[in-house]
Design a protein around this motif. Structure first.
Motif, PDB file in Angstrom:
ATOM      1  N   ASP A  86       5.212   6.064   2.735  1.00 33.33           N
ATOM      2  CA  ASP A  86       4.916   6.982   3.834  1.00 33.33           C
ATOM      3  C   ASP A  86       3.444   7.380   3.840  1.00 33.33           C
ATOM      4  O   ASP A  86       2.809   7.458   4.901  1.00 33.33           O
ATOM      5  CB  ASP A  86       5.801   8.230   3.732  1.00 33.33           C
ATOM      6  CG  ASP A  86       7.264   7.937   4.034  1.00 33.33           C
ATOM      7  OD1 ASP A  86       7.547   6.860   4.590  1.00 33.33           O
ATOM      8  OD2 ASP A  86       8.114   8.781   3.706  1.00 33.33           O
ATOM      9  N   ALA A  87       2.896   7.630   2.648  1.00 35.07           N
ATOM     10  CA  ALA A  87       1.484   8.008   2.564  1.00 35.07           C
ATOM     11  C   ALA A  87       0.588   6.859   3.017  1.00 35.07           C
ATOM     12  O   ALA A  87      -0.421   7.075   3.699  1.00 35.07           O
ATOM     13  CB  ALA A  87       1.146   8.419   1.134  1.00 35.07           C
ATOM     14  N   ILE A  88       0.953   5.638   2.660  1.00 33.31           N
ATOM     15  CA  ILE A  88       0.188   4.460   3.085  1.00 33.31           C
ATOM     16  C   ILE A  88       0.208   4.333   4.606  1.00 33.31           C
ATOM     17  O   ILE A  88      -0.816   4.070   5.239  1.00 33.31           O
ATOM     18  CB  ILE A  88       0.750   3.187   2.423  1.00 33.31           C
ATOM     19  CG1 ILE A  88       0.395   3.159   0.930  1.00 33.31           C
ATOM     20  CG2 ILE A  88       0.215   1.922   3.110  1.00 33.31           C
ATOM     21  CD1 ILE A  88       1.072   2.050   0.160  1.00 33.31           C
ATOM     22  N   SER A  89       1.383   4.538   5.207  1.00 32.70           N
ATOM     23  CA  SER A  89       1.499   4.414   6.662  1.00 32.70           C
ATOM     24  C   SER A  89       0.674   5.485   7.373  1.00 32.70           C
ATOM     25  O   SER A  89       0.094   5.233   8.428  1.00 32.70           O
ATOM     26  CB  SER A  89       2.966   4.498   7.092  1.00 32.70           C
ATOM     27  OG  SER A  89       3.489   5.805   6.900  1.00 32.70           O
ATOM     28  N   LEU A  90       0.595   6.671   6.798  1.00 32.42           N
ATOM     29  CA  LEU A  90      -0.180   7.750   7.404  1.00 32.42           C
ATOM     30  C   LEU A  90      -1.682   7.495   7.291  1.00 32.42           C
ATOM     31  O   LEU A  90      -2.470   8.036   8.072  1.00 32.42           O
ATOM     32  CB  LEU A  90       0.178   9.086   6.745  1.00 32.42           C
ATOM     33  CG  LEU A  90       1.578   9.622   7.069  1.00 32.42           C
ATOM     34  CD1 LEU A  90       1.936  10.787   6.155  1.00 32.42           C
ATOM     35  CD2 LEU A  90       1.662  10.056   8.534  1.00 32.42           C
ATOM     36  N   ALA A  91      -2.074   6.673   6.322  1.00 32.79           N
ATOM     37  CA  ALA A  91      -3.495   6.360   6.130  1.00 32.79           C
ATOM     38  C   ALA A  91      -3.907   5.096   6.881  1.00 32.79           C
ATOM     39  O   ALA A  91      -4.968   4.537   6.608  1.00 32.79           O
ATOM     40  CB  ALA A  91      -3.801   6.201   4.646  1.00 32.79           C
ATOM     41  N   GLY A  92      -3.076   4.656   7.806  1.00 31.97           N
ATOM     42  CA  GLY A  92      -3.434   3.513   8.636  1.00 31.97           C
ATOM     43  C   GLY A  92      -2.750   2.224   8.266  1.00 31.97           C
ATOM     44  O   GLY A  92      -2.939   1.205   8.930  1.00 31.97           O
ATOM     45  N   GLY A  93      -1.951   2.243   7.184  1.00 35.31           N
ATOM     46  CA  GLY A  93      -1.228   1.052   6.796  1.00 35.31           C
ATOM     47  C   GLY A  93       0.015   0.837   7.631  1.00 35.31           C
ATOM     48  O   GLY A  93       0.386   1.696   8.434  1.00 35.31           O
ATOM     49  N   LYS A  94       0.660  -0.293   7.442  1.00 34.58           N
ATOM     50  CA  LYS A  94       1.879  -0.596   8.185  1.00 34.58           C
ATOM     51  C   LYS A  94       3.080  -0.045   7.426  1.00 34.58           C
ATOM     52  O   LYS A  94       3.148  -0.130   6.202  1.00 34.58           O
ATOM     53  CB  LYS A  94       2.019  -2.113   8.380  1.00 34.58           C
ATOM     54  CG  LYS A  94       3.184  -2.525   9.250  1.00 34.58           C
ATOM     55  CD  LYS A  94       3.070  -3.988   9.656  1.00 34.58           C
ATOM     56  CE  LYS A  94       1.934  -4.216  10.628  1.00 34.58           C
ATOM     57  NZ  LYS A  94       1.931  -5.615  11.146  1.00 34.58           N
ATOM     58  N   ARG A  95       4.019   0.520   8.150  1.00 34.54           N
ATOM     59  CA  ARG A  95       5.207   1.102   7.544  1.00 34.54           C
ATOM     60  C   ARG A  95       6.192  -0.010   7.185  1.00 34.54           C
ATOM     61  O   ARG A  95       6.929  -0.512   8.023  1.00 34.54           O
ATOM     62  CB  ARG A  95       5.854   2.105   8.500  1.00 34.54           C
ATOM     63  CG  ARG A  95       7.003   2.897   7.904  1.00 34.54           C
ATOM     64  CD  ARG A  95       7.535   3.916   8.902  1.00 34.54           C
ATOM     65  NE  ARG A  95       8.709   4.583   8.399  1.00 34.54           N
ATOM     66  CZ  ARG A  95       8.701   5.636   7.574  1.00 34.54           C
ATOM     67  NH1 ARG A  95       7.539   6.126   7.171  1.00 34.54           N
ATOM     68  NH2 ARG A  95       9.813   6.188   7.160  1.00 34.54           N
ATOM     69  N   TYR A  96       6.212  -0.391   5.917  1.00 36.67           N
ATOM     70  CA  TYR A  96       7.068  -1.478   5.458  1.00 36.67           C
ATOM     71  C   TYR A  96       8.426  -0.924   4.999  1.00 36.67           C
ATOM     72  O   TYR A  96       8.535   0.235   4.591  1.00 36.67           O
ATOM     73  CB  TYR A  96       6.394  -2.250   4.321  1.00 36.67           C
ATOM     74  CG  TYR A  96       5.925  -1.396   3.160  1.00 36.67           C
ATOM     75  CD1 TYR A  96       6.770  -1.103   2.090  1.00 36.67           C
ATOM     76  CD2 TYR A  96       4.622  -0.903   3.128  1.00 36.67           C
ATOM     77  CE1 TYR A  96       6.339  -0.328   1.030  1.00 36.67           C
ATOM     78  CE2 TYR A  96       4.176  -0.127   2.065  1.00 36.67           C
ATOM     79  CZ  TYR A  96       5.047   0.158   1.024  1.00 36.67           C
ATOM     80  OH  TYR A  96       4.615   0.932  -0.029  1.00 36.67           O
ATOM     81  N   PRO A  97       9.480  -1.733   5.071  1.00 34.45           N
ATOM     82  CA  PRO A  97      10.806  -1.280   4.635  1.00 34.45           C
ATOM     83  C   PRO A  97      10.863  -1.164   3.114  1.00 34.45           C
ATOM     84  O   PRO A  97      10.487  -2.099   2.404  1.00 34.45           O
ATOM     85  CB  PRO A  97      11.750  -2.371   5.144  1.00 34.45           C
ATOM     86  CG  PRO A  97      10.885  -3.593   5.246  1.00 34.45           C
ATOM     87  CD  PRO A  97       9.520  -3.107   5.629  1.00 34.45           C
ATOM     88  N   VAL A  98      11.316  -0.021   2.619  1.00 33.99           N
ATOM     89  CA  VAL A  98      11.408   0.206   1.178  1.00 33.99           C
ATOM     90  C   VAL A  98      12.826  -0.060   0.696  1.00 33.99           C
ATOM     91  O   VAL A  98      13.795   0.504   1.221  1.00 33.99           O
ATOM     92  CB  VAL A  98      11.011   1.651   0.816  1.00 33.99           C
ATOM     93  CG1 VAL A  98      11.304   1.945  -0.654  1.00 33.99           C
ATOM     94  CG2 VAL A  98       9.537   1.870   1.097  1.00 33.99           C
ATOM     95  N   GLN A  99      12.938  -0.907  -0.285  1.00 32.34           N
ATOM     96  CA  GLN A  99      14.231  -1.126  -0.923  1.00 32.34           C
ATOM     97  C   GLN A  99      14.509   0.034  -1.875  1.00 32.34           C
ATOM     98  O   GLN A  99      13.617   0.476  -2.599  1.00 32.34           O
ATOM     99  CB  GLN A  99      14.219  -2.437  -1.707  1.00 32.34           C
ATOM    100  CG  GLN A  99      14.053  -3.671  -0.836  1.00 32.34           C
ATOM    101  CD  GLN A  99      13.971  -4.932  -1.664  1.00 32.34           C
ATOM    102  OE1 GLN A  99      13.312  -4.965  -2.693  1.00 32.34           O
ATOM    103  NE2 GLN A  99      14.638  -5.980  -1.208  1.00 32.34           N
ATOM    104  N   THR A 100      15.738   0.532  -1.858  1.00 33.23           N
ATOM    105  CA  THR A 100      16.102   1.659  -2.718  1.00 33.23           C
ATOM    106  C   THR A 100      17.363   1.336  -3.513  1.00 33.23           C
ATOM    107  O   THR A 100      17.998   0.309  -3.314  1.00 33.23           O
ATOM    108  CB  THR A 100      16.306   2.935  -1.881  1.00 33.23           C
ATOM    109  OG1 THR A 100      17.091   2.623  -0.708  1.00 33.23           O
ATOM    110  CG2 THR A 100      14.974   3.524  -1.436  1.00 33.23           C
TER     111      THR A 100
END
Length: 345
Positions: free
Chosen positions: A134-148
């Motif tokens: 989420d922090a990466i996406s807020l800094a301009g990165g692409k929101r990738y799917p996270v496996q949990t």
């Protein structure tokens, strides 16, 4: 007694790791959307995590490199099991490379919010992975799917911390990443995390003054070297910081600008600069800089691969109530001793 307890935990985890690997898929492995249907009233765990991270990011955008670093340091020691979060007089937190890791309070806040909505279900290890994305996406990165589906580890020892050094050669770095089943291309992409964040003078000062035979590193752009000497003088009493991406317009944005800078000899860390001339990594850097290359997507995929290193799933580990402590240390020790006694008979 303490050494026996640690040995017992290690034996137990190794055994369960083997069993877990034999039961791929189903409830044993990581999967996108693992928590769907596991909380009452269809609580959206990832939405709760994002809410906290969004609020913190608005106040302090530097949480992105902080969480990215925490995630990397956690996964590189014992796997992505949130062992870096555990408090203790000899825990990973007190190891030299981790003394400057920050963001523990952010994970505490996320854990508290998640526990209120869905108590005892979501692991701290998964929270780190989701929060970092989420922090990466807020800094301009692409929101990738996270496996949990990760579970939290039971061991955290300072002596286990062996994080790749900024002074590593490419060969040393490749070996360190390969030990975690990460390919050289994964390594180059993950080092692209240096597109944001800062580093201390102490991590590269030798390049400015005494890199080889008492001379500075000639691979560093001379203009940059002069600028850095002003920030990091030899006589300095404070350990100042500089941006890892030397493009001031992009130093806080997740993009491929970092690679353009190192191609111009403007890499601050030795390992970053060596990526541009070592034949095993140079071609990867060149490919990343091509217009057709989608760095943000590929960086996200590398983060997913990093997040799968050494994970505990299924019946392994536990789901901590607090990310800073295992749930019941005395019970864990008792079960280990019982296991050891059984093995002796």
């Amino acid at each position: 007694m303490r050494s026996w307890v640690v040995l017992g935990v290690v034996i137990g985890v190794m055994f369960v790791n083997f069993v877990g690997q034999c039961h791929g898929g189903g409830g044993w492995g990581l999967q996108v959307g693992f928590y769907k249907g596991k909380c009452k009233k269809n609580v959206d765990i990832e939405r709760i995590v994002f809410g906290v991270i969004f609020s913190r990011f608005r106040k302090d955008p530097t949480i992105t490199p902080a969480l990215l670093r925490m995630h990397f340091h956690d996964c590189f020691v014992r796997g992505c099991d949130a062992s870096i979060l555990l408090d203790g007089s000899d825990s990973e937190k007190i190891a030299g490379p981790n003394l400057s890791v920050r963001g523990f309070d952010i994970i505490d806040e996320v854990k508290s919010a998640v526990e209120k909505a869905c108590p005892g279900v979501v692991s701290c290890a998964d929270i780190i992975a989701i929060a970092t994305r989420d922090a990466i996406s807020l800094a301009g990165g692409k929101r990738y799917p996270v496996q949990t589906g990760r579970r939290d580890g039971l061991i955290s020892r300072a002596e286990d911390v062996d994080i790749p050094s900024p002074a590593f050669t490419v060969s040393e770095a490749i070996s360190a990443f390969a030990a975690k089943n990460l390919h050289v291309s994964d390594m180059v992409l993950l080092l692209g995390g240096h597109t944001i964040g800062v580093t201390h003078c102490s991590n590269f000062q030798y390049r400015l003054y005494n890199f080889q035979n008492g001379k500075p590193d000639r691979t560093m752009n001379p203009i940059l070297a002069n600028q850095l000497r002003k920030i990091c003088p030899q006589s300095a009493t404070t350990d100042n910081v500089v941006d890892l991406d030397q493009n001031p317009l992009s130093a806080n944005v997740v993009d491929n600008s970092f690679y353009r800078q190192i191609k111009m000899g403007r890499g601050v860390l030795q390992i970053d600069q060596e990526l541009t001339w070592d034949p095993r990594t140079k071609k990867i850097v060149d490919w990343i800089l091509r217009p057709v290359f989608d760095f943000q997507t590929q960086f996200g995929q590398a983060m997913v691969k990093l997040g799968s290193v050494g994970v505990l799933t299924g019946t392994q580990g536990e789901i901590r109530k607090s990310c800073r402590a295992i749930n019941n240390p005395s019970a864990i020790q008792a079960s280990i001793l019982a296991l050891l006694n059984q093995n002796q008979h």
